[in-house]
Design a protein around this motif. Structure first.
Motif, PDB file in Angstrom:
ATOM      1  N   UNK A  28      26.835  12.989 -55.838  1.00  0.00           N
ATOM      2  CA  UNK A  28      25.748  12.921 -54.863  1.00  0.00           C
ATOM      3  C   UNK A  28      26.188  13.591 -53.571  1.00  0.00           C
ATOM      4  N   UNK A  29      25.333  14.439 -53.041  1.00  0.00           N
ATOM      5  CA  UNK A  29      25.612  15.087 -51.772  1.00  0.00           C
ATOM      6  C   UNK A  29      24.298  15.546 -51.155  1.00  0.00           C
ATOM      7  N   UNK A  30      24.359  16.001 -49.913  1.00  0.00           N
ATOM      8  CA  UNK A  30      23.165  16.434 -49.184  1.00  0.00           C
ATOM      9  C   UNK A  30      23.312  17.912 -48.846  1.00  0.00           C
ATOM     10  N   UNK A  31      22.253  18.673 -49.121  1.00  0.00           N
ATOM     11  CA  UNK A  31      22.215  20.090 -48.769  1.00  0.00           C
ATOM     12  C   UNK A  31      21.373  20.231 -47.508  1.00  0.00           C
ATOM     13  N   UNK A  32      21.918  20.895 -46.506  1.00  0.00           N
ATOM     14  CA  UNK A  32      21.222  21.108 -45.238  1.00  0.00           C
ATOM     15  C   UNK A  32      20.634  22.512 -45.247  1.00  0.00           C
ATOM     16  N   UNK A  33      19.364  22.615 -44.929  1.00  0.00           N
ATOM     17  CA  UNK A  33      18.707  23.913 -44.838  1.00  0.00           C
ATOM     18  C   UNK A  33      17.775  23.906 -43.640  1.00  0.00           C
ATOM     19  N   UNK A  34      17.371  25.087 -43.205  1.00  0.00           N
ATOM     20  CA  UNK A  34      16.492  25.217 -42.048  1.00  0.00           C
ATOM     21  C   UNK A  34      15.186  25.851 -42.504  1.00  0.00           C
ATOM     22  N   UNK A  35      14.075  25.263 -42.089  1.00  0.00           N
ATOM     23  CA  UNK A  35      12.759  25.757 -42.483  1.00  0.00           C
ATOM     24  C   UNK A  35      12.459  27.088 -41.791  1.00  0.00           C
ATOM     25  N   UNK A  36      11.941  28.023 -42.575  1.00  0.00           N
ATOM     26  CA  UNK A  36      11.528  29.325 -42.050  1.00  0.00           C
ATOM     27  C   UNK A  36      10.005  29.401 -42.071  1.00  0.00           C
ATOM     28  N   UNK A  37       9.474  30.473 -41.561  1.00  0.00           N
ATOM     29  CA  UNK A  37       8.028  30.672 -41.518  1.00  0.00           C
ATOM     30  C   UNK A  37       7.444  30.666 -42.934  1.00  0.00           C
TER      31      UNK A  37
END
Length: 89
Positions: A28-37
């Motif tokens: 189990x782990x968390x993936x961090x991403x940033x929302x784009x347009x």
């Protein structure tokens, strides 16, 4: 025919008992991403799940993503999205 069905049912029961008593380890782990347009939660979460090999229902993961990322409405450009991933080893 009835004997074949009984044997098949017994085999399925034995398989399920084995799976229950010998669970596979889960990473189990968390993936961090940033929302784009133009990004949506469905798009972001589904893409990360496919890439990482998470086989759960995407709706379940979207629910937990909204909770841990504190997302109340639509995504905005630059929102940080935390996606919880579970992968069987």
């Amino acid at each position: 025919m009835r004997k074949l069905l009984v044997i098949l049912l017994m085999a399925i029961c034995a398989w399920e008992a084995w799976e229950y008593t010998h669970p596979q380890p889960v990473e189990r782990y968390v993936v961090r991403t940033v929302a784009a347009d133009g990004d949506t939660l469905w798009h972001l979460v589904g893409g990360v799940m496919d890439r990482e090999g998470d086989k759960r229902d995407v709706r379940e993961v979207i629910h937990y993503t909204q909770k841990i990322s504190n997302i109340k409405g639509d995504l905005q450009v630059g929102d940080i999205v935390l996606i919880p991933i579970e992968v069987h080893k």
